[in-house]
Design an enzyme around this catalytic site. Structure first.
Site, PDB file in Angstrom:
ATOM      1  N   GLY A 158      61.423  43.485   5.779  1.00 38.90           N
ATOM      2  CA  GLY A 158      61.048  44.640   4.855  1.00 38.90           C
ATOM      3  C   GLY A 158      61.487  45.101   3.323  1.00 38.90           C
ATOM      4  O   GLY A 158      61.086  43.734   2.349  1.00 38.90           O
ATOM      5  N   ILE A 160      64.239  46.075   2.189  1.00 42.91           N
ATOM      6  CA  ILE A 160      65.381  45.774   1.541  1.00 42.91           C
ATOM      7  C   ILE A 160      65.751  43.702   1.709  1.00 42.91           C
ATOM      8  O   ILE A 160      65.300  43.777   0.721  1.00 42.91           O
ATOM      9  CB  ILE A 160      66.330  46.265   2.897  1.00 42.91           C
ATOM     10  CG1 ILE A 160      66.439  48.139   2.162  1.00 42.91           C
ATOM     11  CG2 ILE A 160      67.743  45.925   2.661  1.00 42.91           C
ATOM     12  CD1 ILE A 160      66.782  48.676   3.554  1.00 42.91           C
ATOM     13  N   ALA A 241      72.581  44.985   8.566  1.00 41.45           N
ATOM     14  CA  ALA A 241      71.652  45.879   9.425  1.00 41.45           C
ATOM     15  C   ALA A 241      71.828  46.854  10.055  1.00 41.45           C
ATOM     16  O   ALA A 241      72.004  48.645   9.897  1.00 41.45           O
ATOM     17  CB  ALA A 241      70.237  44.804  10.081  1.00 41.45           C
ATOM     18  N   ARG A 242      72.326  46.966  11.227  1.00 42.25           N
ATOM     19  CA  ARG A 242      72.833  47.811  12.439  1.00 42.25           C
ATOM     20  C   ARG A 242      74.255  46.464  13.670  1.00 42.25           C
ATOM     21  O   ARG A 242      73.414  45.331  13.937  1.00 42.25           O
ATOM     22  CB  ARG A 242      71.646  48.531  13.168  1.00 42.25           C
ATOM     23  CG  ARG A 242      70.970  49.443  12.333  1.00 42.25           C
ATOM     24  CD  ARG A 242      72.175  50.851  12.583  1.00 42.25           C
ATOM     25  NE  ARG A 242      71.788  52.271  12.315  1.00 42.25           N
ATOM     26  CZ  ARG A 242      71.711  52.074  11.006  1.00 42.25           C
ATOM     27  NH1 ARG A 242      72.025  51.475   9.876  1.00 42.25           N
ATOM     28  NH2 ARG A 242      71.121  52.938  10.528  1.00 42.25           N
ATOM     29  N   GLU A 271      79.992  50.769  16.603  1.00 42.43           N
ATOM     30  CA  GLU A 271      80.897  52.186  15.208  1.00 42.43           C
ATOM     31  C   GLU A 271      81.719  52.491  15.724  1.00 42.43           C
ATOM     32  O   GLU A 271      80.985  53.403  16.261  1.00 42.43           O
ATOM     33  CB  GLU A 271      79.937  51.388  14.130  1.00 42.43           C
ATOM     34  CG  GLU A 271      79.694  50.073  13.161  1.00 42.43           C
ATOM     35  CD  GLU A 271      78.939  50.564  12.295  1.00 42.43           C
ATOM     36  OE1 GLU A 271      78.164  51.651  11.857  1.00 42.43           O
ATOM     37  OE2 GLU A 271      78.251  49.556  11.877  1.00 42.43           O
ATOM     38  N   HIS A 289      80.509  49.199   6.644  1.00 41.69           N
ATOM     39  CA  HIS A 289      79.005  50.110   6.423  1.00 41.69           C
ATOM     40  C   HIS A 289      78.684  51.486   5.597  1.00 41.69           C
ATOM     41  O   HIS A 289      78.713  52.139   5.113  1.00 41.69           O
ATOM     42  CB  HIS A 289      79.021  51.287   7.891  1.00 41.69           C
ATOM     43  CG  HIS A 289      77.380  50.974   8.143  1.00 41.69           C
ATOM     44  ND1 HIS A 289      76.758  51.158   9.545  1.00 41.69           N
ATOM     45  CD2 HIS A 289      76.438  51.810   7.630  1.00 41.69           C
ATOM     46  CE1 HIS A 289      75.637  51.945   9.156  1.00 41.69           C
ATOM     47  NE2 HIS A 289      75.280  52.144   7.658  1.00 41.69           N
TER      48      HIS A 289
HETATM   49  C1  8YV Z   1      73.552  54.843   5.217  1.00 38.71           C
HETATM   50  C2  8YV Z   1      72.100  52.875   7.095  1.00 38.71           C
HETATM   51  O1  8YV Z   1      74.747  54.681   4.754  1.00 38.71           O
HETATM   52  O2  8YV Z   1      69.705  53.787   5.981  1.00 38.71           O
HETATM   53  C3  8YV Z   1      70.947  53.071   6.195  1.00 38.71           C
HETATM   54  O3  8YV Z   1      70.258  52.865   7.432  1.00 38.71           O
HETATM   55  O4  8YV Z   1      72.633  52.095   7.915  1.00 38.71           O
HETATM   56  C4  8YV Z   1      73.502  53.257   5.518  1.00 38.71           C
HETATM   57  O5  8YV Z   1      72.650  53.260   4.503  1.00 38.71           O
HETATM   58  C5  8YV Z   1      74.219  55.476   7.612  1.00 38.71           C
HETATM   59  O6  8YV Z   1      73.883  54.921   8.230  1.00 38.71           O
HETATM   60  C6  8YV Z   1      73.783  56.937   6.926  1.00 38.71           C
HETATM   61  O7  8YV Z   1      74.157  57.698   7.939  1.00 38.71           O
END
Ligand code: 8YV
Length: 327
Positions: A158, A160, A241-242, A271, A289
């Site tokens: 995407g 990013i 990512a996650r 997390e 994160h």
């Molecule tokens: C955030 C992120 O800082 O944008 C996202 O999806 O993971 C991070 O940039 C964070 O999740 C804020 O809630």
């Protein structure tokens, strides 16, 4: 008599000066002590509220929404919105918005920071130095794997992912990627001539593999035992990512037995807790994160969330509306 303003909950601590503009439209309830609300507390705080600005820590599910008949909008400052049940939002006539674009470049910078720190063993070497273990210089001390001239793999191409790819030009790297949808020729050219490959090829041929795909039940454990086994022994794996996209237990095993060279992780399963065995490994760089954490970008994310709630209260369509069916 002054007209009554709709109420807005700011679910986490955010730059108060940036939020000031909201006072024109809303009666604000702020959580400046930054406590993470339980689901029950969140339900209580959201009673009678028009909307909420939140982060990824707020879980918006059917159960919560069923208690909030007056809620109109939930606006996250994040680009990722796996904490929202969009279908339930639509069913409860709640608009859901995210904050895309404003964090692309900062997050791409951080992916590179993690990749470089991992490949060149920066944090491991610093811990060694801080622990007073540096007694002599050695020819093979902290030798890492090469970045320049190597092959960068990106899973999830995407905005990013494309920003990460563009940066590869300065390092003379070849870029390969896999994505649900192939980019068009112009986008591939702009992403440093990124070459589309299947997932299998991406795993087998990347020297550094960066994960940038959104989390969903379908992407759960995209990288597990089988995928790690396909990677090169000298490869690094970077996850910005996650948590949940990688099977952390499988990764720990792979790192412990040298199946890959190292990992750079900004996100984890469960997390802010994380698998304690990561701490015993030297070949992993761990950050809490923070990929989007530059002050300018965090402010831009909050601003984007504000634009969405202000549009909603003015009866306009929020620019980052995720569940258009709600209209
Ligand atoms: C955030 C992120 O800082 O944008 C996202 O999806 O993971 C991070 O940039 C964070 O999740 C804020 O809630």
């Amino acid at each position: 008599m002054k007209p009554v303003k709709p109420k807005l909950l700011i679910a986490r601590a955010m730059f108060p000066d940036a939020l000031a503009r909201l006072n024109e439209y809303f009666e604000l309830e702020q959580n400046q002590e930054d406590r993470i609300f339980s689901q029950d507390e969140l339900a209580e705080r959201l009673q009678g509220k028009f909307g909420m600005i939140c982060t990824s820590s707020a879980k918006i599910n059917r159960d919560l929404l069923s208690k909030l008949p007056e809620l109109k909008i939930i606006s996250t400052i994040a680009v990722g919105y796996d904490n929202f049940d969009l279908q339930a939002c639509t069913e409860h006539q709640v608009m859901a918005t995210n904050a895309p674009d404003v964090l692309n470049e900062t997050t791409a910078d951080f992916a590179w920071a993690l990749m470089m720190a991992t490949a060149r063993r920066v944090t491991e070497a610093e811990h060694f130095l801080r622990a007073g273990e540096w007694k002599k210089w050695g020819v093979d001390s902290f030798v890492g794997v090469e970045i320049h001239g190597s092959r960068l793999g990106i899973l999830g191409m995407g905005r990013i992912g494309q920003a990460i790819a563009r940066r590869a030009a300065g390092f003379g790297m070849e870029v390969i990627y896999h994505n649900r949808r192939r980019l068009n020729a112009e986008q591939e050219l702009a992403a440093h001539h990124a070459r589309y490959v299947d997932k299998e090829t991406l795993l087998r041929e990347s020297d550094h593999l960066i994960l940038v795909l959104p989390y969903s039940p379908e992407s759960h454990h995209t990288i597990g035992v089988a995928e790690l086994a396909k990677m090169k022994p000298g490869a690094t794996l970077i996850n910005i990512a996650r948590g949940g996209i990688v099977d952390d237990a499988a990764l720990i095993h792979a790192l412990r037995y040298g199946k890959i060279a190292g990992a750079g992780l900004d996100v984890f399963e469960n997390e802010p807790r994380f698998h304690p065995d990561f701490l015993d490994l030297k070949n992993v760089v761990l950050t809490p994160h923070i990929a989007s954490a530059s002050e300018r970008t965090r402010r831009a994310m909050v601003n984007r969330a504000m634009i969405n709630v202000i549009a909603a209260v003015r009866g306009e369509v929020p620019p980052d509306l995720l569940n258009r069916d709600v209209l």
